[in-house]
Design an enzyme around this catalytic site. Sequence first.
Site, PDB file in Angstrom:
ATOM      1  N   LYS A  88       1.044  -1.106   0.063  1.00 47.33           N
ATOM      2  CA  LYS A  88      -0.085  -0.033   0.222  1.00 47.33           C
ATOM      3  C   LYS A  88       0.734   1.353   0.077  1.00 47.33           C
ATOM      4  O   LYS A  88       2.123   1.098  -0.035  1.00 47.33           O
ATOM      5  CB  LYS A  88      -0.882   0.106   1.116  1.00 47.33           C
ATOM      6  CG  LYS A  88      -1.974  -1.296   1.184  1.00 47.33           C
ATOM      7  CD  LYS A  88      -2.860  -1.203  -0.074  1.00 47.33           C
ATOM      8  CE  LYS A  88      -3.372  -2.791   0.041  1.00 47.33           C
ATOM      9  NZ  LYS A  88      -4.331  -3.055   0.935  1.00 47.33           N
TER      10      LYS A  88
HETATM   11  C1  LIG Z   1      -5.223  -4.220   1.274  1.00 48.33           C
HETATM   12  C2  LIG Z   1      -6.685  -4.286   1.298  1.00 48.33           C
HETATM   13  C3  LIG Z   1      -7.434  -4.650   2.299  1.00 48.33           C
HETATM   14  C4  LIG Z   1      -7.154  -5.371   3.485  1.00 48.33           C
HETATM   15  O1  LIG Z   1      -5.937  -4.826   4.305  1.00 48.33           O
HETATM   16  P1  LIG Z   1      -5.026  -5.785   5.020  1.00 48.33           P
HETATM   17  O2  LIG Z   1      -4.012  -5.035   5.705  1.00 48.33           O
HETATM   18  O3  LIG Z   1      -4.088  -6.662   4.078  1.00 48.33           O
HETATM   19  O4  LIG Z   1      -6.071  -6.727   5.858  1.00 48.33           O
HETATM   20  C5  LIG Z   1      -8.984  -4.370   2.256  1.00 48.33           C
HETATM   21  N1  LIG Z   1      -9.660  -3.634   1.113  1.00 48.33           N
HETATM   22  C6  LIG Z   1      -8.765  -3.431   0.180  1.00 48.33           C
HETATM   23  C7  LIG Z   1      -9.468  -2.715  -1.029  1.00 48.33           C
HETATM   24  C8  LIG Z   1      -7.532  -3.670   0.011  1.00 48.33           C
HETATM   25  O5  LIG Z   1      -6.734  -3.243  -0.828  1.00 48.33           O
END
Ligand SMILES: *Cc1c(COP(=O)(O)O)cnc(C)c1O
Length: 397
Positions: free
Chosen positions: A180
């Site tokens: 991210k």
């Molecule tokens: C990454 C992501 C999540 C979940 O995040 P985690 O930290 O991996 O649990 C949920 N929704 C979207 C759209 C994501 O890209």
Amino acid sequence: MIPYGRHWIDEDDIASVVEVLRSPFLTTGPVVDRFERAFADYVGSPHAVAVSNGTAALHAAAFALELGPGDEVIVPPLTFAATANAIVYQGAEPVFADIDPRTLLLDPAASEERINDKTRAMITVDYAGLPSRYDDLTVQARTYGLTLIADACHALGAVSGGRRVGSIADLNTFSFHPVKHMTTGEGGMITTGDKELAERMRRFRNHGVTVDYKKRSRTNTHAYDMKELGYNYRLTDIQAALGISQLAKLPLFLQRRQQIARIYDEAFADDPAIIPRFVPGEVEHACHLYVLQLNLERLDVDRDMIFGELREEGLGVNVHYKPVYLHDWYRHNLGTKPGLCPVAERAYNRMITLPLYPRMTDDQVQRVIDTVKRVIRRHERETVAERNAYGTAAKGW
Ligand SMILES: *Cc1c(COP(=O)(O)O)cnc(C)c1O
């Protein structure tokens, strides 16, 4: 292999983590408080609650709204399964509403069609980093008495209508997974303007216990009470220290992501085998993913074939996402079937996510462009016009 996403850690990130490792507090303590304050200020929201990951953030939001059996929540299908799973954790039902073919965002007309007496909330996803249709969805939520949740895991730093994502919906969730915009290893955050919801989510991340570390040490008491069934979804001070130093660099990360996306846009703009990325002028795109859509009518193979060849050529391409309701678990437990959201299915069959992360070099970006073009040219179907031209020439031979 050029990966599709990658974190960026500097010496100052390492130094801030080491500082916490030498301090008396490792888990949720004063550094988490500071991270929450800094994050809330950055997105422009009154409250921020840090949790152990983005999925926990979605779960906390669903819990805070007291969603439960008999409740329905509208979600777009083009997202990571966690968006819908969080509703299922609470015993409520995700109801899938289709996306807009141009933006790939939840289509307000489609969500309106799915609203009924059981609908309690909508989760919109800022897919790839493009802000949702917040104006229309907010009006819709107010009209039907629903809560608007933004799964903003792709959109940290995005701006819509002069407001930063994270300050627009009633509840907004973020992830700090290494792919991210910024990372804490694993981590998540929920922002909200509602103080009561924020307090409920703070309890939820700590077993539903009413007294936190600060109050217990202030009041010299061992007593606490468990009012609700919570979980251990705490973020550690070690992670929060990384979060604070990463947040300071977020503007630079975003700038480089946007720059790379523009280079891709230009390189693919006139390619007949590629459908250009649509970015409305009035928003700032956070460019989490660069999603290429193939014009399959111009190709003699399907997406999986192109995907496989790009991988063979060393590109860590990916696909975001198989529509959630097509996963086996959903088919078996919710009885969902292909055809439920045709726009999302059509987009899914055409899409390839290209590598995009701030530390990509210009050379790597160029290698991605050249490789994509080379692979696509290999499979280009002759158009009718080209065939006719060739036929004429052949006759004269
Ligand atoms: C990454 C992501 C999540 C979940 O995040 P985690 O930290 O991996 O649990 C949920 N929704 C979207 C759209 C994501 O890209």
